[in-house]
Design a protein around this motif. Structure first.
Motif, PDB file in Angstrom:
ATOM      1  N   ALA A 257      40.729  38.226  31.070  1.00  0.00           N
ATOM      2  CA  ALA A 257      41.577  38.952  32.018  1.00  0.00           C
ATOM      3  C   ALA A 257      42.406  40.023  31.324  1.00  0.00           C
ATOM      4  CB  ALA A 257      42.490  37.974  32.757  1.00  0.00           C
TER       5      ALA A 257
ATOM      6  N   LEU B 159      42.313  44.004  32.175  1.00  0.00           N
ATOM      7  CA  LEU B 159      43.458  44.388  32.996  1.00  0.00           C
ATOM      8  C   LEU B 159      43.480  45.904  33.183  1.00  0.00           C
ATOM      9  CD1 LEU B 159      46.211  43.207  34.211  1.00  0.00           C
ATOM     10  CD2 LEU B 159      47.257  44.144  32.139  1.00  0.00           C
TER      11      LEU B 159
ATOM     12  N   GLU C 298      39.029  47.060  36.014  1.00  0.00           N
ATOM     13  CA  GLU C 298      38.199  46.175  36.823  1.00  0.00           C
ATOM     14  C   GLU C 298      36.749  46.643  36.866  1.00  0.00           C
ATOM     15  OE1 GLU C 298      38.109  44.260  41.354  1.00  0.00           O
ATOM     16  OE2 GLU C 298      39.706  45.647  40.755  1.00  0.00           O
TER      17      GLU C 298
ATOM     18  N   ARG D 298      41.042  37.513  38.245  1.00  0.00           N
ATOM     19  CA  ARG D 298      41.902  38.363  39.086  1.00  0.00           C
ATOM     20  C   ARG D 298      43.285  37.747  39.242  1.00  0.00           C
ATOM     21  NH1 ARG D 298      36.753  38.620  42.107  1.00  0.00           N
ATOM     22  NH2 ARG D 298      35.789  40.637  41.618  1.00  0.00           N
TER      23      ARG D 298
ATOM     24  N   TRP E 164      45.217  38.667  36.264  1.00  0.00           N
ATOM     25  CA  TRP E 164      45.705  40.052  36.337  1.00  0.00           C
ATOM     26  C   TRP E 164      47.059  40.111  37.051  1.00  0.00           C
ATOM     27  CZ3 TRP E 164      40.521  42.436  38.512  1.00  0.00           C
ATOM     28  CH2 TRP E 164      39.592  42.558  37.471  1.00  0.00           C
ATOM     29  N   SER E 165      47.149  39.431  38.193  1.00  0.00           N
ATOM     30  CA  SER E 165      48.404  39.428  38.945  1.00  0.00           C
ATOM     31  C   SER E 165      49.497  38.700  38.186  1.00  0.00           C
ATOM     32  CB  SER E 165      48.202  38.786  40.328  1.00  0.00           C
ATOM     33  OG  SER E 165      47.398  39.592  41.159  1.00  0.00           O
TER      34      SER E 165
ATOM     35  N   ARG F 274      49.792  38.017  34.912  1.00  0.00           N
ATOM     36  CA  ARG F 274      50.197  38.764  33.705  1.00  0.00           C
ATOM     37  C   ARG F 274      51.054  39.964  34.075  1.00  0.00           C
ATOM     38  NH1 ARG F 274      51.319  42.410  30.945  1.00  0.00           N
ATOM     39  NH2 ARG F 274      50.541  43.029  28.890  1.00  0.00           N
ATOM     40  N   SER F 275      50.718  40.653  35.148  1.00  0.00           N
ATOM     41  CA  SER F 275      51.487  41.841  35.531  1.00  0.00           C
ATOM     42  C   SER F 275      52.866  41.461  36.049  1.00  0.00           C
ATOM     43  CB  SER F 275      50.715  42.644  36.580  1.00  0.00           C
ATOM     44  OG  SER F 275      49.491  43.121  36.048  1.00  0.00           O
TER      45      SER F 275
ATOM     46  N   GLU G  31      50.630  48.145  34.976  1.00  0.00           N
ATOM     47  CA  GLU G  31      50.859  46.873  35.653  1.00  0.00           C
ATOM     48  C   GLU G  31      51.189  47.012  37.142  1.00  0.00           C
ATOM     49  OE1 GLU G  31      50.958  45.930  31.417  1.00  0.00           O
ATOM     50  OE2 GLU G  31      51.771  47.577  32.607  1.00  0.00           O
TER      51      GLU G  31
ATOM     52  N   VAL H  43      48.132  47.709  39.006  1.00  0.00           N
ATOM     53  CA  VAL H  43      47.293  46.507  39.059  1.00  0.00           C
ATOM     54  C   VAL H  43      47.747  45.618  40.210  1.00  0.00           C
ATOM     55  CG1 VAL H  43      46.697  44.374  37.851  1.00  0.00           C
ATOM     56  CG2 VAL H  43      46.690  46.547  36.619  1.00  0.00           C
TER      57      VAL H  43
END
Length: 247
Positions: free
Chosen positions: A181, A185, A188, A208, A211-212, A214-215, A235, A238
């Motif tokens: 991921a 990031l 995609e 996915r 991604w959310s 981590r951001s 971020e 994202v």
């Protein structure tokens, strides 16, 4: 100066990188991980606390967050294959960044979401929807040897070949999908190539979710350390893209 913030600094002198870090445990983790990892890593030249000197790896970065990657699909697949070799290697002796406990991670996520909304950094709807997506990452996982900070600019290529993976201070036992991921990031469009190179079934919904997650966790830290999570393709974008994918 390559990068500098309150925790550490990295300087380049010719073909030598000098990493200055007052946390000697973190430097120790990096040296140990590079010795154990079955993938190309920088050569350690010398280590005199608080400085670690490593040789530059050949090639160029796979890409940059916030910028389109010019690397070929084959190069992205090669990155996936390298990550698979790492994940298949014997476990290192300690937990890494990708190995945080689920309760701790969930508590940090709730705290950051509350901070983002309370301080008006992001709209409540954007935070709430991404918090829902992030939930899928909070599940049991089998530990593997993870890099723990596998940003796209930590992977170097020459053509379609991986020439080096740098910055191992967060390495250790952790969740394999975290590494996949972090690498993808903001990119995609390259996920399918990475998964093809990785060569096994991968739960894309969990990637996915990371991604959310981590951001959401990164916005405050980035802002406080001189980085801009609002930059195009980074971020905040994202998080917006994740919300747009929901029905």
């Amino acid at each position: 100066m390559v990068v500098a913030h309150s925790e550490r600094a990295t300087l380049r002198v010719g073909d030598v990188f000098l990493k200055v870090d007052s946390d000697q445990a973190r430097i120790g983790v990096e040296v140990e991980a590079m010795a154990l990892a079955p993938v190309p890593t920088p050569k350690v030249l010398w280590h005199k606390p608080p400085v670690l000197a490593i040789a530059a790896v050949p090639g160029t970065a796979l890409g940059r967050l916030g910028e389109p990657s010019t690397a070929s699909p084959a190069a992205w697949a090669a990155a996936g294959a390298a990550i698979r070799r790492l994940h298949d290697a014997p476990l290192p002796p300690r937990l890494g960044r990708a190995g945080r406990g689920l309760d701790e991670l969930a508590a940090d996520l709730d705290g950051e979401c509350e901070w983002l909304v309370t301080n008006g950094v992001l709209p409540a709807d954007l935070v709430t929807r991404n918090r829902q997506i992030a939930e899928a990452a909070l599940r049991p996982w089998a530990p593997v040897f993870t890099h723990g900070d596998l940003q796209i600019d930590h992977v170097f290529i020459d053509g379609d070949e991986i020439t080096g993976i740098i910055d191992w201070s967060e390495a250790g036992q952790g969740d394999a999908l975290f590494d996949l991921a972090i690498l993808t990031l903001g990119h995609e469009e390259n996920l399918d190539d990475v998964v093809a190179g990785y060569g096994t079934d991968v739960d894309l919904d969990v990637i996915r979710a990371w991604w959310s997650l981590r951001s959401l966790l990164g916005v405050r830290w980035l802002s406080e350390h001189g980085f801009d999570p609002f930059a195009p393709g980074c971020e905040i974008d994202v998080l917006r893209s994740a919300r747009a994918r929901l029905p």
